[in-house]
Scaffold this motif. Structure first.
Motif, PDB file in Angstrom:
ATOM      1  N   ARG A  84      32.163  35.446   9.942  1.00 19.84           N
ATOM      2  CA  ARG A  84      33.074  36.335   8.803  1.00 19.84           C
ATOM      3  C   ARG A  84      33.713  35.112   8.445  1.00 19.84           C
ATOM      4  NH1 ARG A  84      31.363  40.168   6.172  1.00 19.84           N
ATOM      5  NH2 ARG A  84      31.081  41.682   7.831  1.00 19.84           N
ATOM      6  N   GLN A  85      33.612  34.738   7.082  1.00 18.61           N
ATOM      7  CA  GLN A  85      34.708  33.735   6.813  1.00 18.61           C
ATOM      8  C   GLN A  85      35.804  34.335   6.098  1.00 18.61           C
ATOM      9  OE1 GLN A  85      33.325  30.743   7.339  1.00 18.61           O
ATOM     10  NE2 GLN A  85      30.919  31.062   7.279  1.00 18.61           N
ATOM     11  N   MET A  86      36.840  33.831   6.750  1.00 20.67           N
ATOM     12  CA  MET A  86      38.279  34.041   6.191  1.00 20.67           C
ATOM     13  C   MET A  86      39.275  32.992   6.273  1.00 20.67           C
ATOM     14  SD  MET A  86      38.839  37.767   8.495  1.00 20.67           S
ATOM     15  CE  MET A  86      39.881  38.452   7.534  1.00 20.67           C
ATOM     16  N   ILE A  87      38.328  31.733   5.644  1.00 20.06           N
ATOM     17  CA  ILE A  87      39.231  30.486   5.774  1.00 20.06           C
ATOM     18  C   ILE A  87      39.844  30.539   4.465  1.00 20.06           C
ATOM     19  CG2 ILE A  87      38.766  27.884   5.272  1.00 20.06           C
ATOM     20  CD1 ILE A  87      36.281  28.244   7.107  1.00 20.06           C
ATOM     21  N   GLY A  88      39.196  31.024   3.207  1.00 18.79           N
ATOM     22  CA  GLY A  88      39.945  30.935   2.047  1.00 18.79           C
ATOM     23  C   GLY A  88      39.765  29.575   1.110  1.00 18.79           C
ATOM     24  N   LEU A  89      40.470  29.097   0.719  1.00 25.44           N
ATOM     25  CA  LEU A  89      40.467  27.866   0.169  1.00 25.44           C
ATOM     26  C   LEU A  89      39.593  27.757  -1.329  1.00 25.44           C
ATOM     27  CD1 LEU A  89      40.414  25.051   2.972  1.00 25.44           C
ATOM     28  CD2 LEU A  89      42.283  25.626   1.358  1.00 25.44           C
ATOM     29  N   GLY A  90      39.517  29.021  -2.001  1.00 29.94           N
ATOM     30  CA  GLY A  90      38.890  29.278  -3.196  1.00 29.94           C
ATOM     31  C   GLY A  90      37.592  29.616  -2.758  1.00 29.94           C
ATOM     32  N   TYR A  91      36.992  29.763  -1.632  1.00 26.21           N
ATOM     33  CA  TYR A  91      35.704  30.324  -1.145  1.00 26.21           C
ATOM     34  C   TYR A  91      35.875  31.399  -0.521  1.00 26.21           C
ATOM     35  CZ  TYR A  91      34.632  25.546  -2.701  1.00 26.21           C
ATOM     36  OH  TYR A  91      34.743  24.207  -3.199  1.00 26.21           O
ATOM     37  N   HIS A  92      34.840  32.491  -1.065  1.00 31.26           N
ATOM     38  CA  HIS A  92      35.110  33.933  -0.471  1.00 31.26           C
ATOM     39  C   HIS A  92      33.819  34.619  -0.364  1.00 31.26           C
ATOM     40  CE1 HIS A  92      39.232  33.774  -1.594  1.00 31.26           C
ATOM     41  NE2 HIS A  92      38.796  33.021  -2.671  1.00 31.26           N
ATOM     42  N   GLY A  93      33.759  35.444   0.696  1.00 28.04           N
ATOM     43  CA  GLY A  93      32.491  36.325   0.785  1.00 28.04           C
ATOM     44  C   GLY A  93      32.464  37.278  -0.253  1.00 28.04           C
ATOM     45  N   THR A  94      31.234  37.548  -0.854  1.00 31.75           N
ATOM     46  CA  THR A  94      31.096  38.396  -1.995  1.00 31.75           C
ATOM     47  C   THR A  94      29.660  39.163  -1.774  1.00 31.75           C
ATOM     48  OG1 THR A  94      31.029  38.771  -4.289  1.00 31.75           O
ATOM     49  CG2 THR A  94      29.862  36.691  -3.279  1.00 31.75           C
ATOM     50  N   VAL A 269      42.395  28.048 -15.520  1.00 29.96           N
ATOM     51  CA  VAL A 269      41.242  27.229 -14.882  1.00 29.96           C
ATOM     52  C   VAL A 269      40.858  28.172 -13.631  1.00 29.96           C
ATOM     53  CG1 VAL A 269      41.226  25.026 -15.932  1.00 29.96           C
ATOM     54  CG2 VAL A 269      42.318  25.372 -13.792  1.00 29.96           C
ATOM     55  N   GLY A 270      39.620  27.832 -13.234  1.00 25.19           N
ATOM     56  CA  GLY A 270      39.650  28.584 -11.647  1.00 25.19           C
ATOM     57  C   GLY A 270      37.965  28.534 -11.496  1.00 25.19           C
ATOM     58  N   SER A 271      37.572  29.544 -10.594  1.00 24.63           N
ATOM     59  CA  SER A 271      36.183  29.557 -10.138  1.00 24.63           C
ATOM     60  C   SER A 271      35.673  31.074 -10.162  1.00 24.63           C
ATOM     61  CB  SER A 271      36.019  29.064  -8.891  1.00 24.63           C
ATOM     62  OG  SER A 271      34.607  29.726  -8.285  1.00 24.63           O
ATOM     63  N   ALA A 272      34.697  31.455 -10.897  1.00 21.46           N
ATOM     64  CA  ALA A 272      34.101  32.650 -10.668  1.00 21.46           C
ATOM     65  C   ALA A 272      33.250  32.757  -9.495  1.00 21.46           C
ATOM     66  CB  ALA A 272      33.227  32.977 -12.081  1.00 21.46           C
ATOM     67  N   GLN A 273      33.372  32.140  -8.331  1.00 15.27           N
ATOM     68  CA  GLN A 273      32.480  32.418  -7.542  1.00 15.27           C
ATOM     69  C   GLN A 273      32.376  33.808  -6.675  1.00 15.27           C
ATOM     70  OE1 GLN A 273      33.784  32.038  -3.657  1.00 15.27           O
ATOM     71  NE2 GLN A 273      31.868  33.246  -3.124  1.00 15.27           N
TER      72      GLN A 273
END
Length: 953
Positions: A84-94, A269-273
């Motif tokens: 379960r990835q709860m690191i953050g840093l702009g990358y997220h479970g979806t 700016v950003g990410s739509a990940q």
């Protein structure tokens, strides 16, 4: 050179190679007869200069079957530990809705499409990209959004340079919030140094921390720490100073937070990940950029706009195409020539499917998970930094942070180790109650239910709670049911022409088979759900895959080291030039800043050189399209003390094997420079020549061309950089490491790692003989097309013995002069015949560049040649006066079903010729619109979803 002939192919070729390579052995013999050779070995011996072609073949593992390769890859995937990835840093479970995963991400109708440069046959993906632009513009509260960038970090770097162009301030200082994502800061530093930009990093929550002089500002919203800050005051202070302000914003957070535009930001700016795009160990993900009105013509990359066709119907197309900065060569302000189209489409579809209410509900649920997690920690005596946050909780545990992170990992949860005293915990769409309980346990807090915490107040400042509307267009309200969404996706894909319909003979772009076996693994959770900054012991499978690819790519290119970090060919170019610059600097020759570039080169070459701090000097080409060696001598002599490098494409941009390439390399080396060979055309060398062995020092490779990653409508791509040993220390550094000689060029350590399984599978399935076979047949196919069409269209450039490499250029300039029929007319008429057009007017205006690839069978090659010959006959009828050029099948193309079935027909040719020029056949593709007026759209720029009444006609 020792290579097998086509006669030897059948017993040696594996079943997969026989399926990947379109022409059968019998077909190859027929093609060789047409070209005038007895074997592919003889053909390649004649085409490739002997000085570069001698080597010992490709030392790769023997090709395996599809079943064996998938088993091997599953074994690798199993070595990745899903957490379960709860690191953050702009990358997220979806959660990618299954209807989108199956019908977009896994659909060849979407992933095999090319960049929408022929808009009449790209209306589906253009509509989806317009939806993406609308989502970004609405959520960020700014006027115009682009059709995606490469990732958040590079988007921020583009914002840094855009802000510099948009202000009159001469200061080189760019102020950056200390709470910016660390990988973004690292990429900013890489970009800033060669451009003479100075970064000032400070806590910009307080405007008093702005420097005395600066031209722009970058803020993070919410910050890496999780902090949600009202940036209005610092934005107002910056504007009073005359500076431009960019905000790196989380799109999902903006569903509940006040937008950057409402705060006064100039750029977002950003990410739509997290809009349905898997983490994939770092990518590919759609970066985004939006700007206030007045900056739209400075946007890097692509912009989709609304124009009209000749009947006045609304139609989409790429707007302001000259604003794709790389086209301006050394005057460019960005080298971006691609986007992340497939990922932007997924993000747009995610927003369409959920709508504004759904996005708001997801964002609220994410926030409430974080609130409950924080409140539970507080009630158990653990200090939580900051009162205002969206999804990230920063917990203070003096001296125990590493122990907490390790304890969480034992429970299947990854947290972020910020420092010895702080742990970051980020919630996302996939976070469950069980995850929150696991986090509490990791912190040593006793487990309990949520009932006593349900009344905890939200952690969003009242002044920042969003009240403005967004996504009000009907498209975001009409597809709530899966039935409606499925039909919408089908309607969009039906409007497009992709490789699943037929041949896309684009020169320089290599639109060949993207085999299903290669594509399947990207959806496997063991690859898709891995965080790029997960601990190394959890990512052994990915690291083995990366190591394999680095080794194999080194072998096939003849280089000593490879970095897979660049997430586009343009970024690979930039990385290679940075390596050259750093190499010279380490040798005390930092004054070497001249980059020689042939006049025929792709525009990104010159743009990348400028970005790397180099001065471009153009070298001319001779009448045969080769580098003019006399002019090269003059340019070397004039810049001998400052020569850093030459950038050449091989085979050349003109589609020929230049005989003087070894001499070019030697001349530059003798003058103290390095040789950069653009690897865009590596698919014409594999198995026959290695750039790293014939004189080159560095190349970038297009894995989305030669190695079968699909174009995806204009992205994703990967552009790894390969170097000889003396440049190995200057490859891009890890984004979170501070000791690299050259910084990172992308946000993730291995760039778009989520699609690396595609080239891995391709290389395992093909083996050395298969790759060699593919090259030979690609060159044979190009020469076959040239032989069939040369009596009808002059072939502009040829090399040894009148041969071309993997592509040929058809010269229509004389035809246009004599008849008035243009390359545009021919390109649009090909749609009526059921084809995507070849590359128009590159590298020479008024020409068509054709690349058939090795994957098209002889029947499809002949169908294309027959279509071109038939079009030539139509041109003759125009030239003889039978049809006026302004009212001919060519000028009126493409012909839509509505046009040919209308009640009136006033044209001097029959409807049947308009609709079925090659005869009636099943599966006829109909363009949804007629020819589009690009100039009208540029004068009347509309870059978000038009109202429904616009389509009333």
């Amino acid at each position: 050179m020792t290579h097998r002939s086509s006669d030897d192919r059948a017993p040696e070729a594996t079943p997969f190679v026989r399926r990947h390579v379109g022409p059968s052995p019998d077909d190859q013999r027929r093609m060789l007869d047409a070209v005038g050779y007895t074997s592919t070995d003889e053909l390649l011996r004649a085409a490739i200069p002997e000085t570069i072609g001698a080597h010992d073949g490709l030392n790769l593992r023997p090709a395996a079957t599809e079943t064996e390769v998938i088993a091997e890859l599953r074994s690798l995937a199993a070595q990745n530990r899903r957490m379960r990835q709860m690191i953050g840093l702009g990358y997220h479970g979806t959660d990618t809705p299954a209807v989108i995963r199956r019908n977009v991400l896994e659909s060849p109708a979407w992933y095999t499409a090319y960049t929408p440069y022929q808009p009449e046959i790209s209306q589906g993906r253009l509509e989806a990209l317009l939806n993406f632009q609308t989502v970004v513009a609405d959520l960020t509260g700014l006027d115009v959004a682009g059709a995606s960038l490469l990732d958040e970090a590079t988007a921020a770097a583009e914002a840094m340079t855009l802000a510099r162009r948009a202000t009159k301030i001469t200061s080189p200082v760019f102020a950056v919030d200390a709470d910016v994502l660390p990988q973004t800061l690292a990429v900013l530093r890489t970009r800033a140094v060669p451009l003479g930009i100075e970064l000032h990093v400070a806590d910009l929550a307080d405007p008093a921390n702005l420097p005395a002089e600066y031209y722009g500002v970058l803020l993070q919203y919410p910050g890496t720490s999780g902090r949600v800050t009202d940036h209005t005051a610092v934005i107002e202070a910056a504007h009073a100073h005359g500076a431009q302000v960019a905000v790196a914003a989380d799109l999902l957070a903006l569903a509940v937070l006040r937008s950057p535009g409402e705060m006064g930001a100039d750029i977002a700016v950003g990410s739509a990940q997290r809009f349905g795009v898997p983490m994939g160990f770092g990518g590919p993900h759609a970066g985004y950029m939006s700007v206030r009105k007045g900056l739209e013509r400075m946007l890097p990359g692509r912009l989709v706009g609304v124009s009209k066709d000749v009947d006045g119907n609304p139609a989409y197309r790429l707007a302001l195409q000259t604003r794709e900065q790389h086209i301006r060569r050394e005057k460019a302000t960005s080298n971006i020539c691609t986007a992340q189209v497939l990922l932007a489409v997924i993000a747009a579809c995610y927003a369409v499917y959920h709508g504004p209410d759904g996005l708001r509900a997801i964002a609220h649920r994410v926030h409430r998970r974080a609130v409950l997690l924080a409140e539970g920690l507080r009630q158990r005596g653990i200090e939580v930094d900051g009162e205002a946050f969206f999804d990230t909780v920063l917990a203070r545990v003096p001296g125990q942070a590493a122990d907490v992170v390790a304890a969480a990992a034992e429970l299947g949860v990854n947290l972020r180790l910020v420092d010895a005293d702080h742990v970051g915990v980020t919630c996302d769409e996939t976070t469950t109650v069980g995850d929150v309980l696991s986090v509490w346990r990791a912190f040593g807090a006793e487990q309990s239910g949520f009932s006593e915490l349900e009344d905890a107040p939200d952690a969003l400042p009242a002044a920042l709670v969003r009240t403005s509307e967004y996504l009000t267009h009907p498209v975001f309200h009409e597809h709530r049911s899966e039935t409606a969404m499925l039909r919408y996706l089908r309607r969009l894909s039906d409007m497009d022409y992709a490789l699943d319909r037929g041949m896309i003979p684009l020169g320089s772009c290599t639109m060949k088979l993207n085999a299903t076996t290669e594509m399947e693994p990207i959806s496997w959770p063991d690859f898709a759900d891995i965080h790029p900054y997960a601990p190394e012991d959890q990512t052994r499978g990915y690291r083995q895959l990366v190591g394999d690819l680095e080794t194999w790519l080194s072998e096939v290119t003849g280089y000593d080291a490879v970095s897979l970090q660049p997430n586009a060919g343009s970024q690979g170019e930039f990385a290679g030039l940075l390596a050259i610059h750093a190499y010279h600097a380490d040798r005390g020759e930092s004054h070497r800043d001249v980059c020689l570039i042939p006049s025929s080169a792709h525009g990104t070459n010159a743009a990348s050189a400028v970005m790397a701090g180099m001065r471009v000097v153009v070298v001319g080409c001779d009448d045969d399209g080769n580098i003019d060696l006399a002019d090269l001598d003059r340019k070397i002599e004039a810049n001998a003390d400052r020569l850093a490098a030459i950038m050449v494409t091989y085979p050349s941009t003109h589609g020929v094997y230049e005989t003087g390439i070894s001499e070019v390399c030697a001349k530059v080396h003798d003058a103290g420079g390095q040789v950069y060979v653009d690897g865009a055309n590596l698919n014409a060398l594999l198995g026959f020549a290695k750039p790293g062995k014939f004189g080159a020092d560095v190349s970038h490779l297009n894995l989305h061309k030669t190695f079968c990653i699909p174009h995806g409508g204009g992205g994703p791509g990967i552009g790894p950089v390969a170097v000889r040993a003396h440049l190995a220390d200057y490859l891009p550094g890890h984004p979170l490491a501070a000791d690299a000689k050259v910084g990172p060029v992308a946000a993730a350590p291995y760039g778009s790692a989520g699609i690396l399984p595609i080239p891995w599978v391709y290389l395992r399935l093909m083996g050395g003989p298969g790759l060699t076979e593919a090259t030979a047949v690609a060159v044979l196919a190009a020469n076959y097309v040239a032989a069939r069409l040369s009596p009808h269209f002059p072939v502009l450039y040829t090399g040894n013995k009148g041969l071309v490499a993997h592509e040929c250029i058809l010269d229509l300039r004389g035809i246009t002069k004599d008849t008035g029929v243009t390359v545009d007319d021919v390109a649009k008429r090909l749609i009526d015949y059921g084809f995507h057009a070849p590359t128009m007017s590159f590298p020479v205006a008024g020409t068509l560049m054709v690349e058939p690839t090795e994957s098209e069978d002889l029947g499809e090659l002949d169908r294309f040649c027959d279509a071109m010959i038939s079009i030539r006959a139509e041109i003759t009828r125009v030239g003889e006066g039978e049809w006026p050029v302004a009212d001919s099948p060519l000028s009126n193309a493409p012909h839509t079903a509505a046009m040919v079935t209308g009640d009136e027909w006033t044209h001097p040719y029959p409807r049947s010729l308009a609709a079925y020029p090659a005869g009636r056949h099943a599966g006829k593709y109909w363009a949804p619109v007629r020819r589009i007026d690009g100039a009208f759209g540029d004068r009347n720029l509309t870059c978000s979803c038009p109202p429904p009444e616009a389509f009333g006609s």
